[in-house]
Design a protein around this motif. Structure first.
Motif, PDB file in Angstrom:
ATOM      1  N   UNK A  15       3.092  69.136  41.916  1.00  0.00           N
ATOM      2  CA  UNK A  15       4.148  69.275  41.467  1.00  0.00           C
ATOM      3  C   UNK A  15       4.873  70.999  42.049  1.00  0.00           C
ATOM      4  N   UNK A  16       5.640  71.631  42.039  1.00  0.00           N
ATOM      5  CA  UNK A  16       6.061  73.115  42.252  1.00  0.00           C
ATOM      6  C   UNK A  16       6.728  73.640  41.481  1.00  0.00           C
ATOM      7  N   UNK A  17       6.886  73.372  40.649  1.00  0.00           N
ATOM      8  CA  UNK A  17       8.086  74.100  39.512  1.00  0.00           C
ATOM      9  C   UNK A  17       8.073  73.311  38.980  1.00  0.00           C
ATOM     10  N   UNK A  18       8.586  74.314  37.541  1.00  0.00           N
ATOM     11  CA  UNK A  18       8.893  73.491  36.196  1.00  0.00           C
ATOM     12  C   UNK A  18      10.251  74.127  35.990  1.00  0.00           C
ATOM     13  N   UNK A  19      10.860  73.548  34.930  1.00  0.00           N
ATOM     14  CA  UNK A  19      11.837  74.217  34.182  1.00  0.00           C
ATOM     15  C   UNK A  19      12.383  73.720  32.482  1.00  0.00           C
ATOM     16  N   UNK A  20      12.862  73.874  31.643  1.00  0.00           N
ATOM     17  CA  UNK A  20      13.735  73.789  30.508  1.00  0.00           C
ATOM     18  C   UNK A  20      14.681  73.763  30.563  1.00  0.00           C
ATOM     19  N   UNK A  21      14.972  72.162  30.255  1.00  0.00           N
ATOM     20  CA  UNK A  21      16.454  72.233  29.715  1.00  0.00           C
ATOM     21  C   UNK A  21      17.518  71.390  29.021  1.00  0.00           C
ATOM     22  N   UNK A  22      18.522  71.487  28.446  1.00  0.00           N
ATOM     23  CA  UNK A  22      18.361  71.280  27.113  1.00  0.00           C
ATOM     24  C   UNK A  22      19.586  69.708  27.477  1.00  0.00           C
ATOM     25  N   UNK A  23      18.952  68.466  26.992  1.00  0.00           N
ATOM     26  CA  UNK A  23      18.475  67.062  27.271  1.00  0.00           C
ATOM     27  C   UNK A  23      19.532  66.082  27.482  1.00  0.00           C
ATOM     28  N   UNK A  24      21.095  66.313  27.524  1.00  0.00           N
ATOM     29  CA  UNK A  24      21.864  66.415  28.827  1.00  0.00           C
ATOM     30  C   UNK A  24      22.231  67.012  29.682  1.00  0.00           C
ATOM     31  N   UNK A  62      14.289  71.431  19.869  1.00  0.00           N
ATOM     32  CA  UNK A  62      15.453  71.544  19.565  1.00  0.00           C
ATOM     33  C   UNK A  62      16.204  71.220  20.993  1.00  0.00           C
ATOM     34  N   UNK A  63      15.361  69.444  20.995  1.00  0.00           N
ATOM     35  CA  UNK A  63      15.702  68.665  22.021  1.00  0.00           C
ATOM     36  C   UNK A  63      16.108  68.874  23.758  1.00  0.00           C
ATOM     37  N   UNK A  64      15.368  70.547  24.036  1.00  0.00           N
ATOM     38  CA  UNK A  64      14.583  70.730  25.382  1.00  0.00           C
ATOM     39  C   UNK A  64      13.542  70.274  25.832  1.00  0.00           C
ATOM     40  N   UNK A  65      14.026  69.586  27.263  1.00  0.00           N
ATOM     41  CA  UNK A  65      13.491  68.844  27.790  1.00  0.00           C
ATOM     42  C   UNK A  65      12.434  69.608  29.319  1.00  0.00           C
ATOM     43  N   UNK A  66      11.797  69.178  29.304  1.00  0.00           N
ATOM     44  CA  UNK A  66      10.612  68.940  30.507  1.00  0.00           C
ATOM     45  C   UNK A  66      10.866  68.851  31.688  1.00  0.00           C
ATOM     46  N   UNK A  67      11.596  69.091  32.793  1.00  0.00           N
ATOM     47  CA  UNK A  67      11.574  69.197  33.819  1.00  0.00           C
ATOM     48  C   UNK A  67      10.039  69.007  34.847  1.00  0.00           C
ATOM     49  N   UNK A  68       9.856  68.330  35.784  1.00  0.00           N
ATOM     50  CA  UNK A  68       8.282  69.157  36.688  1.00  0.00           C
ATOM     51  C   UNK A  68       9.201  68.199  38.064  1.00  0.00           C
ATOM     52  N   UNK A  69       9.453  69.245  39.659  1.00  0.00           N
ATOM     53  CA  UNK A  69       9.703  69.475  40.926  1.00  0.00           C
ATOM     54  C   UNK A  69       8.678  68.762  41.402  1.00  0.00           C
ATOM     55  N   UNK A  70       8.672  67.635  42.121  1.00  0.00           N
ATOM     56  CA  UNK A  70       7.595  66.424  42.966  1.00  0.00           C
ATOM     57  C   UNK A  70       7.445  67.783  43.749  1.00  0.00           C
ATOM     58  N   UNK A  71       6.089  67.689  44.178  1.00  0.00           N
ATOM     59  CA  UNK A  71       5.840  68.214  45.708  1.00  0.00           C
ATOM     60  C   UNK A  71       6.120  67.849  47.362  1.00  0.00           C
ATOM     61  N   UNK A  72       6.105  66.498  46.424  1.00  0.00           N
ATOM     62  CA  UNK A  72       6.690  66.091  48.029  1.00  0.00           C
ATOM     63  C   UNK A  72       8.189  65.178  48.588  1.00  0.00           C
ATOM     64  N   UNK A  73       8.694  65.285  47.220  1.00  0.00           N
ATOM     65  CA  UNK A  73      10.505  65.194  47.549  1.00  0.00           C
ATOM     66  C   UNK A  73      10.963  66.159  47.135  1.00  0.00           C
ATOM     67  N   UNK A  74      10.560  66.752  46.298  1.00  0.00           N
ATOM     68  CA  UNK A  74      11.674  67.847  45.916  1.00  0.00           C
ATOM     69  C   UNK A  74      12.644  67.413  44.575  1.00  0.00           C
ATOM     70  N   UNK A  75      12.297  66.726  43.970  1.00  0.00           N
ATOM     71  CA  UNK A  75      12.789  66.145  43.118  1.00  0.00           C
ATOM     72  C   UNK A  75      12.717  66.094  41.430  1.00  0.00           C
ATOM     73  N   UNK A  76      13.495  65.947  40.855  1.00  0.00           N
ATOM     74  CA  UNK A  76      13.255  67.102  39.455  1.00  0.00           C
ATOM     75  C   UNK A  76      13.009  65.405  38.301  1.00  0.00           C
ATOM     76  N   UNK A  77      11.569  65.386  37.532  1.00  0.00           N
ATOM     77  CA  UNK A  77      11.369  64.501  37.056  1.00  0.00           C
ATOM     78  C   UNK A  77      10.857  65.018  35.956  1.00  0.00           C
ATOM     79  N   UNK A  78      10.100  63.758  34.661  1.00  0.00           N
ATOM     80  CA  UNK A  78      10.119  64.084  33.629  1.00  0.00           C
ATOM     81  C   UNK A  78       7.735  63.956  34.523  1.00  0.00           C
ATOM     82  N   UNK A  79       7.595  63.445  33.361  1.00  0.00           N
ATOM     83  CA  UNK A  79       6.244  63.389  33.558  1.00  0.00           C
ATOM     84  C   UNK A  79       5.379  61.758  33.816  1.00  0.00           C
TER      85      UNK A  79
END
Length: 155
Positions: free
Chosen positions: A119-128, A20-37
């Motif tokens: 990583x501290x958390x994860x979220x699924x988001x629409x690709x854009x 469905x084009x949902x993308x997994x993002x994970x939050x870095x523990x050391x920087x707090x930023x969102x990213x892919x693997x």
């Protein structure tokens, strides 16, 4: 640091997405930023695919070899300057990293098991929306190419 403990300046970026084009993002523990693997090779002889599979397992608990998942080397490479704050992890005079981009297609959202040290958390988001949330420009660009890769796979 000893020569054997320096990070290898070759890494993978793995965009994990659903049909469905949902993308997994994970939050870095050391920087707090969102990213892919993401992650570096553990050894010079480790292949890009081996690195991608290992990093996906370490960071999400997902097995990229599972028959219902599809890991694809997108054949893209980025070279970027390593932020000065992180250069201590690399051998002296190493200033740039080479990143290979992969996609991991899932049939639908799957539960993930994060590595709490990374990583501290994860979220699924629409690709854009996922692209907008990424700290890394190369990560955002890879996510923005997702419709192209999904069309290539016939998704």
């Amino acid at each position: 640091m000893s020569a054997s403990s320096y990070k290898i300046p070759e890494s993978v970026l793995v965009v994990i997405y659903t049909a469905q084009a949902d993308v997994l993002l994970i939050r870095r523990a050391d920087a707090g930023t969102w990213q892919s693997v993401t992650g570096s090779k553990d050894a010079v002889h480790e292949t890009w695919e081996e690195t991608a599979r290992r990093e996906v397992m370490e960071e999400t608990g997902l097995d990229a070899l599972h028959p219902h998942l599809k890991l694809t080397d997108w054949g893209l490479e980025n070279t970027y300057e390593i932020y000065p704050a992180w250069r201590w992890r690399y051998a002296p005079h190493v200033t740039h990293n080479r990143e290979r981009v992969f996609g991991l297609a899932l049939p639908h959202r799957l539960p993930v098991q994060l590595s709490p040290t990374e990583h501290t958390e994860h979220q699924w988001h629409a690709w854009r929306d996922a692209a907008d949330l990424c700290f890394s420009p190369s990560n955002a660009e890879a996510i923005l190419m997702l419709p192209h890769w999904m069309a290539q796979d016939g998704a």
